[in-house]
Design a protein around this motif. Sequence first.
Motif, mmCIF file in Angstrom:
data_model
loop_
_atom_site.group_PDB
_atom_site.id
_atom_site.type_symbol
_atom_site.label_atom_id
_atom_site.label_comp_id
_atom_site.label_asym_id
_atom_site.label_seq_id
_atom_site.Cartn_x
_atom_site.Cartn_y
_atom_site.Cartn_z
ATOM 1 N N GLY A 213 -27.111 -27.830 -5.685
ATOM 2 C CA GLY A 213 -27.024 -26.610 -6.467
ATOM 3 C C GLY A 213 -26.287 -25.517 -5.719
ATOM 4 O O GLY A 213 -25.901 -25.662 -4.552
ATOM 5 N N ASN A 245 -19.196 -17.489 -13.034
ATOM 6 C CA ASN A 245 -20.645 -17.336 -13.057
ATOM 7 C C ASN A 245 -21.234 -18.370 -12.092
ATOM 8 O O ASN A 245 -20.487 -19.085 -11.413
ATOM 9 N N ASP A 246 -22.538 -18.456 -12.010
ATOM 10 C CA ASP A 246 -23.150 -19.374 -11.041
ATOM 11 C C ASP A 246 -22.753 -20.827 -11.298
ATOM 12 O O ASP A 246 -22.486 -21.593 -10.366
ATOM 13 N N GLU A 247 -22.711 -21.195 -12.577
ATOM 14 C CA GLU A 247 -22.365 -22.583 -12.905
ATOM 15 C C GLU A 247 -20.935 -22.906 -12.496
ATOM 16 O O GLU A 247 -20.667 -23.943 -11.866
ATOM 17 N N ARG A 248 -20.008 -22.027 -12.816
ATOM 18 C CA ARG A 248 -18.610 -22.283 -12.471
ATOM 19 C C ARG A 248 -18.396 -22.258 -10.955
ATOM 20 O O ARG A 248 -17.579 -23.011 -10.431
ATOM 21 N N ILE A 251 -19.487 -25.583 -9.598
ATOM 22 C CA ILE A 251 -18.478 -26.603 -9.914
ATOM 23 C C ILE A 251 -17.287 -26.476 -8.970
ATOM 24 O O ILE A 251 -16.780 -27.473 -8.430
#
Length: 478
Positions: A213, A245-248, A251
């Motif tokens: 994560g 954002n956190d998700e990008r 990735i």
Amino acid sequence: MPDQTTPQNLLFLLSDEHNRKIAGCYGHPFVQTPNLDRLAAGGTKFTSAYCNSPICVPSRASLATGRHVHDIGYWDNAIPYAGTPRSWHEVLRDQGADVVSIGKLHFRGGDDYGFTEELIPLHVVDGKGDLKGLFRKELPAKVGTSDMATGAGKGSSTYSEYDTRIAGVACDWLRRRAAADAATPFVLFVSFVMPHFPLVAPEAYYNLYEKYGLEALSQGLDAPADNHPTLNRMRGYFDYDKYFNDERKAIALRAYFGMVTRLDALIGEVLEALETSGFGDNTAVLYTSDHGDNLGSRGLWGKSVMYEDSVGVPMILSGPGVPQGATVDTPVSLLDVAPTAVAATGVEASAEAYPGRSLFDLAQGADPGRAVLSQYHASGSDTGQFMLRKGRWKYIAYVGTVPQLFDLVADPDERRDLAKDPAHAAILAEMDGALRAVCDPEEVNRRAFADQQAVIDANGGRAQIDATVDIPFTPAPA
């Protein structure tokens, strides 16, 4: 030092935009770099290595010539190296060594750079490069900055395909060289592009990091944004971070780590070919990168600033006479590659007064009090930036505005700027004096802007350049 009574060779492996934190041998807890780790275990790892300009074209011009950027005048990505002053490649070629390049050079193209062979090269677009980066005082509108975030992930890219070709050509060259049984010393310069953005990793390598994560991925890359006026302006121009954002971000970091591991695998193929071709016993191996990458720390992506993530590089030397499993904290830079190549091949090049020093000497503990310089006069910065590293101290001068000072022993992540601390006024003055012993920042800054204006004028002026297509990164050759 290598035994100079026997012809020596050098395998010089260069990557593009490798943040030195992102490697197992530099302490990362889970990034997989087994080949670089073995290279470091069998040689010497330099922990305070730097590029001489944290952007591709000036860094590579400085690397090629063994000279400081202010001495050669290749200031930015629109003033590419054109063969003068002569390169260390040419020095060695003139003395009878074979000097072969495979992969990215990022020079003007079409000039004599001193190689006996130049295989599948990548040079700047149209021999001119990024002309819009010349506009530093009045910044142009920067388009496409969302692409770094939206395009990140797993898949195939032209850069990963190009690097696979580079490794294959290098392995083939070593096998042919072994079959020819040539006694001439050689330097094989293998120059990869990964992990330079776009942040796209082959699926198998991206998947190695899919279980991690953002908290794990961003450790060591999570410093808060500073409030320096020059850097605030640059952060607004290079506004990549506003699209993450956190998700990008997770990735993007998985993709970057995956590219580093894919790069490591390709390096492993070349090292295996070196051994199986019979050159392992008389060939030194040097690995480094042209600069680093901020990877989101301080709200910055890419390079172009003087923080360690951007200006620092990995540097590992292995081979005959090099201490094994050693770590050297003495500051070194890409300027040290030129005298290292001369020493590795054993050719006579005494007429070249390089400002750097052979890494063979530095690996043995030479010159521990030395200082190294990096500078930036390119896209986004309205003033010249000068970084001097000496001992535990890192000093950054910005012409016309406030400096920065960091104690990299007590504060390796550069979270505490000591420049305004009265208790460090003497150190600040000492570091500024050490910088001015190398160059005059104000004079260099004036000269850089004047040269850049001349290039703008030679290309039709601002309006004509503004009408051209943006170049987010140099495309790989077909």
